[in-house]
Write a protein that holds these residues in place. Structure first.
Motif, PDB file in Angstrom:
ATOM      1  N   GLY A 110       0.786  -1.226   0.000  1.00 28.14           N
ATOM      2  CA  GLY A 110       0.000   0.000   0.000  1.00 28.14           C
ATOM      3  C   GLY A 110       0.818   1.274   0.000  1.00 28.14           C
ATOM      4  N   HIS A 111       2.143   1.165  -0.070  1.00 29.04           N
ATOM      5  CA  HIS A 111       3.014   2.344  -0.108  1.00 29.04           C
ATOM      6  C   HIS A 111       3.538   2.552  -1.529  1.00 29.04           C
ATOM      7  CE1 HIS A 111       3.094   2.894   4.236  1.00 29.04           C
ATOM      8  NE2 HIS A 111       3.202   1.577   4.341  1.00 29.04           N
ATOM      9  N   PRO A 112       3.308   3.704  -2.112  1.00 28.41           N
ATOM     10  CA  PRO A 112       3.764   3.944  -3.482  1.00 28.41           C
ATOM     11  C   PRO A 112       5.281   4.008  -3.619  1.00 28.41           C
ATOM     12  CG  PRO A 112       2.673   5.891  -2.606  1.00 28.41           C
ATOM     13  CD  PRO A 112       2.529   4.813  -1.587  1.00 28.41           C
ATOM     14  N   ASP A 113       5.980   4.479  -2.573  1.00 33.02           N
ATOM     15  CA  ASP A 113       7.440   4.591  -2.616  1.00 33.02           C
ATOM     16  C   ASP A 113       8.039   3.834  -1.430  1.00 33.02           C
ATOM     17  OD1 ASP A 113       7.478   6.317  -4.888  1.00 33.02           O
ATOM     18  OD2 ASP A 113       6.849   7.960  -3.565  1.00 33.02           O
ATOM     19  N   PRO A 114       8.303   2.515  -1.596  1.00 30.50           N
ATOM     20  CA  PRO A 114       8.845   1.751  -0.475  1.00 30.50           C
ATOM     21  C   PRO A 114      10.242   2.255  -0.087  1.00 30.50           C
ATOM     22  CG  PRO A 114       8.810   0.421  -2.462  1.00 30.50           C
ATOM     23  CD  PRO A 114       8.103   1.695  -2.786  1.00 30.50           C
ATOM     24  N   ALA A 115      10.531   2.203   1.211  1.00 39.44           N
ATOM     25  CA  ALA A 115      11.789   2.737   1.725  1.00 39.44           C
ATOM     26  C   ALA A 115      12.963   1.782   1.541  1.00 39.44           C
ATOM     27  CB  ALA A 115      11.631   3.068   3.209  1.00 39.44           C
ATOM     28  N   GLY A 116      12.689   0.520   1.252  1.00 38.64           N
ATOM     29  CA  GLY A 116      13.778  -0.444   1.109  1.00 38.64           C
ATOM     30  C   GLY A 116      13.349  -1.647   0.301  1.00 38.64           C
ATOM     31  N   PRO A 117      14.266  -2.602   0.152  1.00 34.62           N
ATOM     32  CA  PRO A 117      13.952  -3.797  -0.629  1.00 34.62           C
ATOM     33  C   PRO A 117      13.064  -4.771   0.148  1.00 34.62           C
ATOM     34  CG  PRO A 117      16.189  -3.936   0.216  1.00 34.62           C
ATOM     35  CD  PRO A 117      15.652  -2.587   0.609  1.00 34.62           C
ATOM     36  N   CYS A 118      12.408  -5.632  -0.589  1.00 30.52           N
ATOM     37  CA  CYS A 118      11.589  -6.672   0.023  1.00 30.52           C
ATOM     38  C   CYS A 118      11.633  -7.906  -0.870  1.00 30.52           C
ATOM     39  CB  CYS A 118      10.151  -6.193   0.236  1.00 30.52           C
ATOM     40  SG  CYS A 118       9.249  -5.912  -1.293  1.00 30.52           S
ATOM     41  N   THR A 119      11.039  -8.982  -0.408  1.00 30.98           N
ATOM     42  CA  THR A 119      11.086 -10.249  -1.154  1.00 30.98           C
ATOM     43  C   THR A 119       9.842 -10.481  -2.004  1.00 30.98           C
ATOM     44  OG1 THR A 119      10.158 -11.424   0.745  1.00 30.98           O
ATOM     45  CG2 THR A 119      12.566 -11.317   0.587  1.00 30.98           C
ATOM     46  N   CYS A 120       9.020  -9.481  -2.163  1.00 28.65           N
ATOM     47  CA  CYS A 120       7.800  -9.637  -2.961  1.00 28.65           C
ATOM     48  C   CYS A 120       8.161  -9.896  -4.428  1.00 28.65           C
ATOM     49  CB  CYS A 120       6.923  -8.396  -2.835  1.00 28.65           C
ATOM     50  SG  CYS A 120       6.254  -8.179  -1.170  1.00 28.65           S
TER      51      CYS A 120
END
Length: 196
Positions: free
Chosen positions: A106-116
């Motif tokens: 739900g965040h347009p600009d994520p602050a870091g990497p993720c495994t999605c």
């Protein structure tokens, strides 16, 4: 080349209507070229970017059907094959789609990497289906039998659009055209007409 242009193994290429004896002296204005000389082959007309992409997409889909076990003939293709093809393409996607449990959901600009996972973007899939729908009919398919025009495909694309928008926190809204209407204000001080 017509038979009246051949003359003892030579071709005549004339300018305009110089055959009937043009003005002035000379050989009539024609150029005599031996028929054994090689002329460069005519190149096919350059395809537009859209046409080139449509041809590539059509060939890719055909190859996908051939690689199925057992192979699927294009005449037996239906909307379920198209849906499987769209899901297959997700492995080559470049759009990060956050899952429900992700901290960046739900965040347009994520602050870091993720495994999605990375997926095909909705816009890319929508454009792909449009090109394949046109290519199907151009290659002899009947419009009423077009698997790319199925209601199930439209539903799938709508679900992809909505889920990607929700996962990225960007609600999808159809853009309305803005009308540029000039606003004219009457100003008493700057008017050129004398006040009475």
């Amino acid at each position: 080349m017509s038979s009246d242009q051949n003359f003892n193994g030579r071709s005549e290429i004339g300018e305009g209507s110089s055959r009937g004896g043009g003005s002035g002296g000379g050989s009539g204005g024609g150029l005599i070229i031996p028929s054994d000389s090689k002329q460069p082959p005519l190149a096919p007309p350059q395809l537009s970017r859209y046409e080139s992409q449509k041809r590539r997409d059509w060939n890719t889909f055909g190859q996908y059907l051939k690689n199925q076990r057992p192979p699927v003939a294009l005449s037996h293709c239906n909307y379920s094959h198209v849906l499987d093809f769209l899901r297959y393409l997700d492995q080559f996607g470049k759009t990060k789609v956050h899952l429900q449990g992700c901290v960046f959901f739900g965040h347009p600009d994520p602050a870091g990497p993720c495994t999605c996972p990375l997926r095909q973007a909705w816009g890319s899939l929508d454009a792909l289906i449009g090109r394949l729908r046109a290519a199907y009919e151009e290659n002899g398919g009947l419009p009423e039998m077009n698997p790319f025009a199925s209601g199930a495909i439209r539903v799938y694309l709508r679900e992809v659009r909505d889920s990607q928008a929700k996962a990225r926190g960007i609600p999808y809204k159809k853009k309305k055209k803005k009308r540029n209407t000039p606003i004219i204000k009457a100003n008493k001080e700057t008017s050129n007409f004398p006040m009475q």
